[in-house]
Design a protein around this motif. Structure first.
Motif, PDB file in Angstrom:
ATOM      1  N   SER A 137       0.848  -1.195   0.000  1.00 57.65           N
ATOM      2  CA  SER A 137       0.000   0.000   0.000  1.00 57.65           C
ATOM      3  C   SER A 137       0.882   1.242   0.000  1.00 57.65           C
ATOM      4  O   SER A 137       1.818   1.350   0.793  1.00 57.65           O
ATOM      5  CB  SER A 137      -0.882   0.037   1.244  1.00 57.65           C
ATOM      6  OG  SER A 137      -1.667  -1.114   1.323  1.00 57.65           O
ATOM      7  N   GLU A 193       0.756   5.329   0.439  1.00 52.10           N
ATOM      8  CA  GLU A 193       0.008   6.509   0.866  1.00 52.10           C
ATOM      9  C   GLU A 193       0.795   7.705   0.350  1.00 52.10           C
ATOM     10  O   GLU A 193       1.931   7.934   0.764  1.00 52.10           O
ATOM     11  CB  GLU A 193      -0.099   6.548   2.390  1.00 52.10           C
ATOM     12  CG  GLU A 193      -1.001   7.636   2.890  1.00 52.10           C
ATOM     13  CD  GLU A 193      -1.108   7.610   4.408  1.00 52.10           C
ATOM     14  OE1 GLU A 193      -0.845   8.669   5.008  1.00 52.10           O
ATOM     15  OE2 GLU A 193      -1.437   6.550   4.950  1.00 52.10           O
ATOM     16  N   GLU A 251      -4.595   7.795  -9.069  1.00 53.55           N
ATOM     17  CA  GLU A 251      -4.701   6.430  -8.542  1.00 53.55           C
ATOM     18  C   GLU A 251      -4.927   5.433  -9.684  1.00 53.55           C
ATOM     19  O   GLU A 251      -4.324   4.356  -9.698  1.00 53.55           O
ATOM     20  CB  GLU A 251      -5.832   6.331  -7.523  1.00 53.55           C
ATOM     21  CG  GLU A 251      -5.519   7.019  -6.211  1.00 53.55           C
ATOM     22  CD  GLU A 251      -6.718   7.115  -5.282  1.00 53.55           C
ATOM     23  OE1 GLU A 251      -7.826   6.624  -5.622  1.00 53.55           O
ATOM     24  OE2 GLU A 251      -6.556   7.698  -4.182  1.00 53.55           O
ATOM     25  N   LYS A 253      -3.151   5.195  -2.482  1.00 55.01           N
ATOM     26  CA  LYS A 253      -4.139   6.172  -2.021  1.00 55.01           C
ATOM     27  C   LYS A 253      -3.472   7.538  -2.111  1.00 55.01           C
ATOM     28  O   LYS A 253      -2.456   7.787  -1.471  1.00 55.01           O
ATOM     29  CB  LYS A 253      -4.562   5.852  -0.580  1.00 55.01           C
ATOM     30  CG  LYS A 253      -5.566   6.814  -0.017  1.00 55.01           C
ATOM     31  CD  LYS A 253      -6.906   6.642  -0.670  1.00 55.01           C
ATOM     32  CE  LYS A 253      -7.898   7.637  -0.091  1.00 55.01           C
ATOM     33  NZ  LYS A 253      -8.710   8.263  -1.069  1.00 55.01           N
TER      34      LYS A 253
END
Length: 192
Positions: free
Chosen positions: A96, A98, A131, A180
């Motif tokens: 992930s 960020e 994204e 994200k």
């Protein structure tokens, strides 16, 4: 070039109709072998930002389709900060990102970005498009089995048990990668 945790990516250049070289994007390698796949210039931009995080300023443009009209949206990414998290559930790996991205608007014809009701939909549009572009870039890289961003370096350093299995490329092709994006519009208008 010889790192086991990062695959090679070189400029992909083709000859134009006029016989001049043109940069098309980034050629993807699996180890030291060319995969036959190349990324577009926009995809290459995100590889550079995610892999190296270095850029003083990057200009990006999109066309926002609002039903009956299309509006050009251009902005400069002035700082790019990312946090990467690698997690494992069973044999599945998830990466992930960020991303915090302050931008300066350079083109948005409707203007009035000082009003929150105008600013928020634009901000959401930019976040979703970035994204989507990052997801598309990672999908191409995974299909070509080319880790040009260098996720393998983190796996090798922080998850050596996964690396030692010797199946890094198989794990890479099947792992879930998501980003994200959080955009902050710092300034609007062409005030450079």
């Amino acid at each position: 070039m010889f790192s086991e945790g990062v695959d090679l990516g070189l400029p992909y250049i083709k000859i134009s109709g006029k016989g001049l070289p043109e940069a098309e994007g980034l050629a993807l390698f699996n180890g030291q072998k060319y995969t036959g796949v190349h990324l577009t210039q926009r995809d290459s931009l995100f590889v550079t930002l995610l892999g190296y995080g270095k850029s003083k300023m990057v200009e990006v443009s999109y066309l926002w389709d609002k039903g009956e009209e299309k509006e050009p949206v251009s902005f400069n990414i002035i700082r790019f900060k990312q946090k990467k998290k690698v997690s494992q559930v069973g044999s599945k790996i998830k990466v992930s990102y960020e991303i915090k991205m302050p931008i300066v608007m350079t083109e948005y014809p409707p203007d009035h970005l000082n009003k929150k009701e105008k600013r928020e939909p634009l901000k959401k549009f930019i976040e979703k498009r970035i994204e989507k572009d990052i997801a598309k870039m990672f999908k191409k890289c995974q299909e070509a089995s080319s880790d040009v961003v260098g996720i393998g370096e983190d796996i090798r350093a922080y998850h050596p048990d996964l690396w030692k299995e010797g199946k890094w490329k198989e794990l890479y092709k099947d792992m879930e990668i998501e980003a994200k994006v959080n955009v902050q519009i710092e300034r609007s208008g062409s005030t450079r």
